[in-house]
Scaffold this motif. Sequence first.
Motif, PDB file in Angstrom:
ATOM      1  N   VAL A  74     -13.460 -17.547   4.218  1.00 25.70           N
ATOM      2  CA  VAL A  74     -13.333 -18.819   4.943  1.00 25.70           C
ATOM      3  C   VAL A  74     -11.920 -18.996   5.485  1.00 25.70           C
ATOM      4  CG1 VAL A  74     -15.196 -19.923   3.662  1.00 25.70           C
ATOM      5  CG2 VAL A  74     -12.869 -20.129   2.817  1.00 25.70           C
ATOM      6  N   ARG A  75     -10.930 -18.424   4.795  1.00 26.24           N
ATOM      7  CA  ARG A  75      -9.557 -18.477   5.306  1.00 26.24           C
ATOM      8  C   ARG A  75      -9.458 -17.643   6.587  1.00 26.24           C
ATOM      9  NH1 ARG A  75      -7.308 -16.741   1.149  1.00 26.24           N
ATOM     10  NH2 ARG A  75      -6.743 -18.721   0.144  1.00 26.24           N
ATOM     11  N   ALA A  76     -10.037 -16.430   6.559  1.00 25.81           N
ATOM     12  CA  ALA A  76     -10.012 -15.576   7.743  1.00 25.81           C
ATOM     13  C   ALA A  76     -10.831 -16.161   8.890  1.00 25.81           C
ATOM     14  CB  ALA A  76     -10.545 -14.182   7.383  1.00 25.81           C
ATOM     15  N   ALA A  77     -11.824 -16.986   8.539  1.00 27.48           N
ATOM     16  CA  ALA A  77     -12.655 -17.611   9.569  1.00 27.48           C
ATOM     17  C   ALA A  77     -11.972 -18.807  10.213  1.00 27.48           C
ATOM     18  CB  ALA A  77     -13.985 -18.038   8.961  1.00 27.48           C
ATOM     19  N   GLY A  78     -10.740 -19.113   9.785  1.00 25.89           N
ATOM     20  CA  GLY A  78      -9.993 -20.206  10.388  1.00 25.89           C
ATOM     21  C   GLY A  78     -10.231 -21.554   9.758  1.00 25.89           C
ATOM     22  N   LEU A  87     -19.266 -10.289   5.224  1.00 25.80           N
ATOM     23  CA  LEU A  87     -19.018  -8.997   5.857  1.00 25.80           C
ATOM     24  C   LEU A  87     -18.679  -9.154   7.334  1.00 25.80           C
ATOM     25  CD1 LEU A  87     -21.703  -6.507   4.451  1.00 25.80           C
ATOM     26  CD2 LEU A  87     -19.221  -6.197   4.409  1.00 25.80           C
ATOM     27  N   SER A  88     -19.334 -10.078   8.012  1.00 28.93           N
ATOM     28  CA  SER A  88     -19.102 -10.241   9.442  1.00 28.93           C
ATOM     29  C   SER A  88     -17.679 -10.690   9.743  1.00 28.93           C
ATOM     30  CB  SER A  88     -20.097 -11.259  10.020  1.00 28.93           C
ATOM     31  OG  SER A  88     -19.780 -12.570   9.602  1.00 28.93           O
ATOM     32  N   VAL A  89     -17.017 -11.306   8.764  1.00 34.44           N
ATOM     33  CA  VAL A  89     -15.647 -11.776   8.958  1.00 34.44           C
ATOM     34  C   VAL A  89     -14.625 -10.779   8.420  1.00 34.44           C
ATOM     35  CG1 VAL A  89     -13.983 -13.572   8.312  1.00 34.44           C
ATOM     36  CG2 VAL A  89     -16.320 -14.205   8.955  1.00 34.44           C
ATOM     37  N   LEU A  90     -14.841 -10.290   7.210  1.00 34.66           N
ATOM     38  CA  LEU A  90     -13.850  -9.416   6.563  1.00 34.66           C
ATOM     39  C   LEU A  90     -14.092  -7.934   6.819  1.00 34.66           C
ATOM     40  CD1 LEU A  90     -13.508 -11.140   3.048  1.00 34.66           C
ATOM     41  CD2 LEU A  90     -12.010 -11.388   5.040  1.00 34.66           C
ATOM     42  N   GLY A  91     -15.349  -7.557   7.062  1.00 31.53           N
ATOM     43  CA  GLY A  91     -15.670  -6.140   7.154  1.00 31.53           C
ATOM     44  C   GLY A  91     -15.671  -5.513   5.772  1.00 31.53           C
ATOM     45  N   PRO A  92     -16.241  -4.300   5.605  1.00 27.81           N
ATOM     46  CA  PRO A  92     -16.315  -3.658   4.290  1.00 27.81           C
ATOM     47  C   PRO A  92     -14.942  -3.426   3.656  1.00 27.81           C
ATOM     48  CG  PRO A  92     -17.779  -2.565   5.833  1.00 27.81           C
ATOM     49  CD  PRO A  92     -16.951  -3.513   6.634  1.00 27.81           C
ATOM     50  N   ALA A  93     -13.976  -2.975   4.458  1.00 27.18           N
ATOM     51  CA  ALA A  93     -12.654  -2.681   3.903  1.00 27.18           C
ATOM     52  C   ALA A  93     -11.953  -3.957   3.434  1.00 27.18           C
ATOM     53  CB  ALA A  93     -11.796  -1.963   4.946  1.00 27.18           C
ATOM     54  N   GLY A  94     -11.987  -4.994   4.262  1.00 29.34           N
ATOM     55  CA  GLY A  94     -11.361  -6.250   3.880  1.00 29.34           C
ATOM     56  C   GLY A  94     -12.031  -6.890   2.687  1.00 29.34           C
ATOM     57  N   LEU A  95     -13.356  -6.807   2.627  1.00 30.43           N
ATOM     58  CA  LEU A  95     -14.079  -7.355   1.489  1.00 30.43           C
ATOM     59  C   LEU A  95     -13.746  -6.586   0.215  1.00 30.43           C
ATOM     60  CD1 LEU A  95     -16.166  -9.282   0.317  1.00 30.43           C
ATOM     61  CD2 LEU A  95     -17.970  -7.748   1.136  1.00 30.43           C
ATOM     62  N   GLY A  96     -13.601  -5.267   0.338  1.00 27.98           N
ATOM     63  CA  GLY A  96     -13.267  -4.454  -0.833  1.00 27.98           C
ATOM     64  C   GLY A  96     -11.894  -4.761  -1.384  1.00 27.98           C
ATOM     65  N   ARG A  97     -10.961  -5.206  -0.530  1.00 29.72           N
ATOM     66  CA  ARG A  97      -9.598  -5.527  -0.983  1.00 29.72           C
ATOM     67  C   ARG A  97      -9.475  -6.957  -1.508  1.00 29.72           C
ATOM     68  NH1 ARG A  97      -8.338  -2.907   3.955  1.00 29.72           N
ATOM     69  NH2 ARG A  97      -8.049  -4.956   4.949  1.00 29.72           N
TER      70      ARG A  97
END
Length: 416
Positions: free
Chosen positions: A259-263, A240-250
């Motif tokens: 992990v991709r968004a975390a670089g 959640l700290s990386v993607l947020g609720p909306a990003g996680l839901g998608r």
Amino acid sequence: MTPSDTELRRTLGVGDAVVVGLGSMVGAGIFAALGPAARAAGTGLLLGLAVAAVVAYCNAMSSARLAALYPASGGTYVYGRERLGAFWGYLAGWSFVVGKTASCAAMALTVGAYVWPEQAHAVAVAAVVALTAVNYGGVQKSACLTRVIVAVVLAVLACVVVVCLGSDASDAGRLDVGVSTGAGGVLQAAGLLFFAFAGYARIATLGEEVRDPARTIPRAIPLALGIALVVYVMVAVAVLSVLGPAGLGRASAPLADAVRAAGAPGFVPVVRVGAAVAALGSLLALILGVSRTTLAMARDRHLPGALAAVHPRFQVPHRAELAVGAVVAALAATVDVRGAIGFSSFGVLAYYAVANASAWTLSSGPLRRVVPVVGVIGCATLAFALPVVSVVVGAAVVGAGAVAYGVRRWVASRSS
């Protein structure tokens, strides 16, 4: 049949039982259930996880008390039969076998989707055949393989947490627990996340193969649940700290996307391997649990009596395991059931409602009945908060089982 033909060997200790439970809980659910739960709850995802944990705790405590008194294969099928009557035991067993058979096929297809997407069905069937063979060789072999699987999955999940929380993309502001979708969304998320928590039932269904069950099972169930809860909270917070609720839901593959968004895109293949191994662990434990409940129901002739046979050398319900493996392999080869999380949750919540009702009959005072009462209410609430399709299909299947039971009783009474 002689007693040796129908009794299982007690070989599992506390550590083995905890590992079997973890193999079911810390499995593919954590890789797959977070996305649908985030879509349902939005910023209330962590609240949904907390609700699922409370209901799971009540179910676990009720199951532990009952398993200590009735250390036989079958879990809530046995408890419902002994405490509430034959019909309620049968209904619990039916709900478990049908719901978890669909889960087995879903886990097998998850293995195929991660290992070789173009040949997912073929890989799924191969996985079912291989794990059925492992289970056939004895529950101790299954426990040893589960230890390896759990170690690999926990290592991968620990890396996901470290990568996400240690990245510049991590933002504590995304952990806001305000409810953006209303109580209904939170409850639906809790019902979906319950799919991942339900593995401690495997410890109870293996009650006939546990050493000193009155001591071992009440210790193993809360230990396994507690470890799984800590892991789930840490992973959910990190993602959640990386993607947020909306990003996680998608996200279609939440942990890989995180992990991709975390670089750290180079870590994505490791996460994919971890997901495949986790699905194998879940599938292994699911086949164990379904075959033991099948054994118990076959002993009472709710299923063909031939399925009650126990192998004289390996001391496993070999015919039940082969039958379950054949059905799961057929489903995995022909039907895409990866969307069966809701249906499986409905069946398992019905199963645990019977467990809590059975535990209620053990208590002599109002305070001692708080846990089973909260458990029954929680199971019913989460079951009917699931997506409408899951509720309709789940209720229809449970109803069909009840009708089959009534017809069987009517035919038996006419014959006598």
